[in-house]
Design a protein around this motif. Structure first.
Motif, PDB file in Angstrom:
ATOM      1  N   THR A  73       0.723  -1.143   0.012  1.00  0.00           N
ATOM      2  CA  THR A  73       0.028  -0.044   0.021  1.00  0.00           C
ATOM      3  C   THR A  73       0.895   1.124  -0.188  1.00  0.00           C
ATOM      4  OG1 THR A  73      -1.605  -1.164   1.215  1.00  0.00           O
ATOM      5  CG2 THR A  73      -1.893   1.181   1.107  1.00  0.00           C
ATOM      6  N   ALA A  74       1.862   1.329   0.806  1.00  0.00           N
ATOM      7  CA  ALA A  74       2.729   2.537   0.991  1.00  0.00           C
ATOM      8  C   ALA A  74       3.275   2.656  -0.354  1.00  0.00           C
ATOM      9  CB  ALA A  74       3.646   2.353   2.243  1.00  0.00           C
ATOM     10  N   THR A  75       3.990   1.874  -0.781  1.00  0.00           N
ATOM     11  CA  THR A  75       4.841   1.798  -1.889  1.00  0.00           C
ATOM     12  C   THR A  75       4.124   2.159  -3.079  1.00  0.00           C
ATOM     13  OG1 THR A  75       6.432   0.121  -1.118  1.00  0.00           O
ATOM     14  CG2 THR A  75       6.502   0.617  -3.540  1.00  0.00           C
ATOM     15  N   ASN A  76       2.845   1.565  -3.389  1.00  0.00           N
ATOM     16  CA  ASN A  76       2.034   1.862  -4.544  1.00  0.00           C
ATOM     17  C   ASN A  76       1.566   3.438  -4.668  1.00  0.00           C
ATOM     18  OD1 ASN A  76       2.207  -0.668  -5.923  1.00  0.00           O
ATOM     19  ND2 ASN A  76       0.465  -1.399  -4.886  1.00  0.00           N
ATOM     20  N   ARG A  77       1.294   3.887  -3.427  1.00  0.00           N
ATOM     21  CA  ARG A  77       0.681   5.134  -3.179  1.00  0.00           C
ATOM     22  C   ARG A  77       1.920   6.368  -3.387  1.00  0.00           C
ATOM     23  NH1 ARG A  77      -1.174   7.991   0.458  1.00  0.00           N
ATOM     24  NH2 ARG A  77      -3.183   8.553  -0.470  1.00  0.00           N
ATOM     25  N   LEU A  78       3.191   5.937  -3.045  1.00  0.00           N
ATOM     26  CA  LEU A  78       4.404   6.571  -3.143  1.00  0.00           C
ATOM     27  C   LEU A  78       4.816   6.534  -4.738  1.00  0.00           C
ATOM     28  CD1 LEU A  78       6.985   5.625  -0.516  1.00  0.00           C
ATOM     29  CD2 LEU A  78       6.077   7.925  -1.128  1.00  0.00           C
ATOM     30  N   LEU A  79       4.599   5.423  -5.575  1.00  0.00           N
ATOM     31  CA  LEU A  79       5.062   5.516  -6.954  1.00  0.00           C
ATOM     32  C   LEU A  79       3.909   6.242  -7.728  1.00  0.00           C
ATOM     33  CD1 LEU A  79       6.087   1.588  -6.819  1.00  0.00           C
ATOM     34  CD2 LEU A  79       7.489   3.536  -7.566  1.00  0.00           C
ATOM     35  N   GLU A  80       2.828   6.084  -7.412  1.00  0.00           N
ATOM     36  CA  GLU A  80       1.753   6.824  -7.895  1.00  0.00           C
ATOM     37  C   GLU A  80       1.890   8.107  -7.885  1.00  0.00           C
ATOM     38  OE1 GLU A  80      -3.152   7.384  -8.187  1.00  0.00           O
ATOM     39  OE2 GLU A  80      -2.199   6.147  -6.574  1.00  0.00           O
ATOM     40  N   ALA A  81       2.269   8.842  -6.629  1.00  0.00           N
ATOM     41  CA  ALA A  81       2.421  10.249  -6.674  1.00  0.00           C
ATOM     42  C   ALA A  81       3.818  10.478  -7.287  1.00  0.00           C
ATOM     43  CB  ALA A  81       2.550  10.541  -5.352  1.00  0.00           C
ATOM     44  N   GLU A  82       4.807   9.873  -7.331  1.00  0.00           N
ATOM     45  CA  GLU A  82       5.744  10.043  -8.399  1.00  0.00           C
ATOM     46  C   GLU A  82       5.735   9.990  -9.711  1.00  0.00           C
ATOM     47  OE1 GLU A  82       9.133   7.308  -7.072  1.00  0.00           O
ATOM     48  OE2 GLU A  82       8.254   7.068  -4.804  1.00  0.00           O
ATOM     49  N   GLY A 109       6.731  -9.258   3.325  1.00  0.00           N
ATOM     50  CA  GLY A 109       6.527  -7.950   3.286  1.00  0.00           C
ATOM     51  C   GLY A 109       7.321  -7.355   2.057  1.00  0.00           C
ATOM     52  N   LYS A 110       8.606  -7.394   2.509  1.00  0.00           N
ATOM     53  CA  LYS A 110       9.588  -6.594   1.702  1.00  0.00           C
ATOM     54  C   LYS A 110       9.753  -7.400   0.077  1.00  0.00           C
ATOM     55  CE  LYS A 110      12.550  -4.188   2.920  1.00  0.00           C
ATOM     56  NZ  LYS A 110      12.264  -2.553   2.516  1.00  0.00           N
ATOM     57  N   ARG A 111       9.563  -8.789   0.072  1.00  0.00           N
ATOM     58  CA  ARG A 111       9.541  -9.146  -1.472  1.00  0.00           C
ATOM     59  C   ARG A 111       8.252  -8.700  -1.921  1.00  0.00           C
ATOM     60  NH1 ARG A 111      10.769 -14.085   1.367  1.00  0.00           N
ATOM     61  NH2 ARG A 111       8.669 -14.739   1.718  1.00  0.00           N
ATOM     62  N   ALA A 112       7.197  -8.447  -1.327  1.00  0.00           N
ATOM     63  CA  ALA A 112       5.938  -7.771  -1.997  1.00  0.00           C
ATOM     64  C   ALA A 112       6.337  -6.405  -2.329  1.00  0.00           C
ATOM     65  CB  ALA A 112       4.629  -7.772  -1.168  1.00  0.00           C
ATOM     66  N   GLN A 113       7.095  -5.490  -1.589  1.00  0.00           N
ATOM     67  CA  GLN A 113       7.628  -4.303  -1.748  1.00  0.00           C
ATOM     68  C   GLN A 113       8.444  -4.346  -3.116  1.00  0.00           C
ATOM     69  OE1 GLN A 113      10.370  -2.326   1.175  1.00  0.00           O
ATOM     70  NE2 GLN A 113       8.923  -0.347   0.910  1.00  0.00           N
ATOM     71  N   GLU A 114       9.278  -5.205  -3.244  1.00  0.00           N
ATOM     72  CA  GLU A 114      10.023  -5.300  -4.356  1.00  0.00           C
ATOM     73  C   GLU A 114       9.439  -5.221  -5.583  1.00  0.00           C
ATOM     74  OE1 GLU A 114      13.538  -7.717  -4.442  1.00  0.00           O
ATOM     75  OE2 GLU A 114      14.344  -6.930  -2.554  1.00  0.00           O
ATOM     76  N   VAL A 115       8.234  -6.379  -5.694  1.00  0.00           N
ATOM     77  CA  VAL A 115       7.789  -6.319  -6.880  1.00  0.00           C
ATOM     78  C   VAL A 115       6.997  -5.183  -7.151  1.00  0.00           C
ATOM     79  CG1 VAL A 115       5.704  -7.697  -7.715  1.00  0.00           C
ATOM     80  CG2 VAL A 115       7.540  -9.029  -6.248  1.00  0.00           C
ATOM     81  N   ALA A 116       6.245  -4.375  -6.168  1.00  0.00           N
ATOM     82  CA  ALA A 116       5.638  -3.246  -6.338  1.00  0.00           C
ATOM     83  C   ALA A 116       6.635  -2.389  -7.138  1.00  0.00           C
ATOM     84  CB  ALA A 116       5.015  -2.668  -5.122  1.00  0.00           C
ATOM     85  N   VAL A 117       7.986  -2.401  -6.761  1.00  0.00           N
ATOM     86  CA  VAL A 117       8.783  -1.278  -7.249  1.00  0.00           C
ATOM     87  C   VAL A 117       9.224  -1.659  -8.663  1.00  0.00           C
ATOM     88  CG1 VAL A 117      11.122  -0.403  -6.947  1.00  0.00           C
ATOM     89  CG2 VAL A 117       9.458  -0.558  -5.055  1.00  0.00           C
ATOM     90  N   GLU A 118       9.250  -2.882  -8.780  1.00  0.00           N
ATOM     91  CA  GLU A 118       9.828  -3.584 -10.278  1.00  0.00           C
ATOM     92  C   GLU A 118       8.572  -3.194 -11.144  1.00  0.00           C
ATOM     93  OE1 GLU A 118      12.728  -6.754  -8.584  1.00  0.00           O
ATOM     94  OE2 GLU A 118      10.580  -7.342  -9.037  1.00  0.00           O
ATOM     95  N   THR A 119       7.654  -3.170 -10.896  1.00  0.00           N
ATOM     96  CA  THR A 119       6.183  -2.864 -11.674  1.00  0.00           C
ATOM     97  C   THR A 119       5.307  -1.627 -11.685  1.00  0.00           C
ATOM     98  OG1 THR A 119       4.721  -3.958  -9.920  1.00  0.00           O
ATOM     99  CG2 THR A 119       5.875  -5.415 -11.586  1.00  0.00           C
TER     100      THR A 119
END
Length: 251
Positions: A73-82, A109-119
């Motif tokens: 959630t945190a990563t996807n919201r950051l990436l959307e704003a970026e 959780g960190k694995r899921a975060q990496e996937v969010a960043v990669e995509t």
């Protein structure tokens, strides 16, 4: 260069901010203490004009579903704003050997975060670091009761938090690199011994009971947490870090 540090009030966030400011960059601190919650607030105003976002946020939840929910959630919201503000580099602090360990909730959780960043559609650098030099004492503190603590006999190659911050600051001002190589300290250490020596440097005594009956399972035993052969080796040894800790405690 205008760089946002997410998780700016945490240990690595503070050190990374200091390293960036020392190099002459403008740091935009993002944390709840700074009035910004990445899980609920509109992040576009605070990220306006930011070129790079360094994410060093942490999650203390103990269930995989909770850590996955927080980090994605945190990563996807950051990436959307970026994407909306035109940021061109997302730097994520992650964990070395993340895919060798299956049962740990934080690693999930960190694995899921990496996937969010990669995509996520923003050019990125993922920086996998080994555990920090103060990891032994931190782990021992989780179970300490009346001066006795259970702790897993992990084999690690720990790194100084200051060295991690310097690496993140250097990468943040450069081009995106995708998945970066592991970053680690110069020597292997036993977690039980790290905890004992750290407590001694702080002038405290503790009885440590080695066991695999806890949050760290046998999938973390042996060489499972050691960095890859091409790892970037940071300079600060555990002994050097301990000496500085002892000096600080003596003041």
């Amino acid at each position: 260069m205008r760089i946002a540090v997410v998780g700016a009030t945490g240990r690595i966030g503070r050190l990374t901010s200091q390293a960036l400011e020392k190099a002459g960059h403008e740091v935009v601190p993002i944390s709840r203490s700074h009035g910004v919650d990445v899980l609920s607030d509109d992040l576009r105003p605070v990220l306006k004009g930011v070129e790079t976002v360094v994410d060093v946020t942490n999650c203390t939840a103990r269930q995989p579903t909770e850590t996955v929910r927080f980090f994605t959630t945190a990563t996807n919201r950051l990436l959307e704003a970026e994407r909306d503000v035109g940021a061109t580099h997302h730097v994520l602090l992650s964990i070395a050997c993340l895919y060798r360990v299956i049962g740990n909730a934080h690693y999930a959780g960190k694995r899921a975060q990496e996937v969010a960043v990669e995509t996520g559609g923003v050019p990125y650098t993922i920086v996998p670091a080994t555990q920090f030099h103060d990891f032994g004492a931190m782990v021992a503190s989780w179970t300490e009761v009346d001066g006795v603590s259970t702790i897993a006999p992990l084999l690690l190659q720990p790194i100084a938090p200051e060295d991690v911050a310097d690496i993140l600051a250097r990468i943040a001002v450069g081009p995106p690199q995708g998945r970066y190589r592991d970053v680690a300290g110069p020597e292997t250490q036993d977690l039980v011994d790290m905890a004992r020596r750290t407590y001694a440097a702080m002038g405290k005594s503790i009885k440590l009971v080695p066991t695999w009956d806890g949050v760290f399972g046998l999938d973390m035993s042996g060489n499972a947490l050691l960095p890859g052969p091409d790892a970037e080796i940071a300079p600060t040894t555990f002994d050097e870090w301990l000496a500085r800790l002892g000096e600080a405690e003596a003041r």
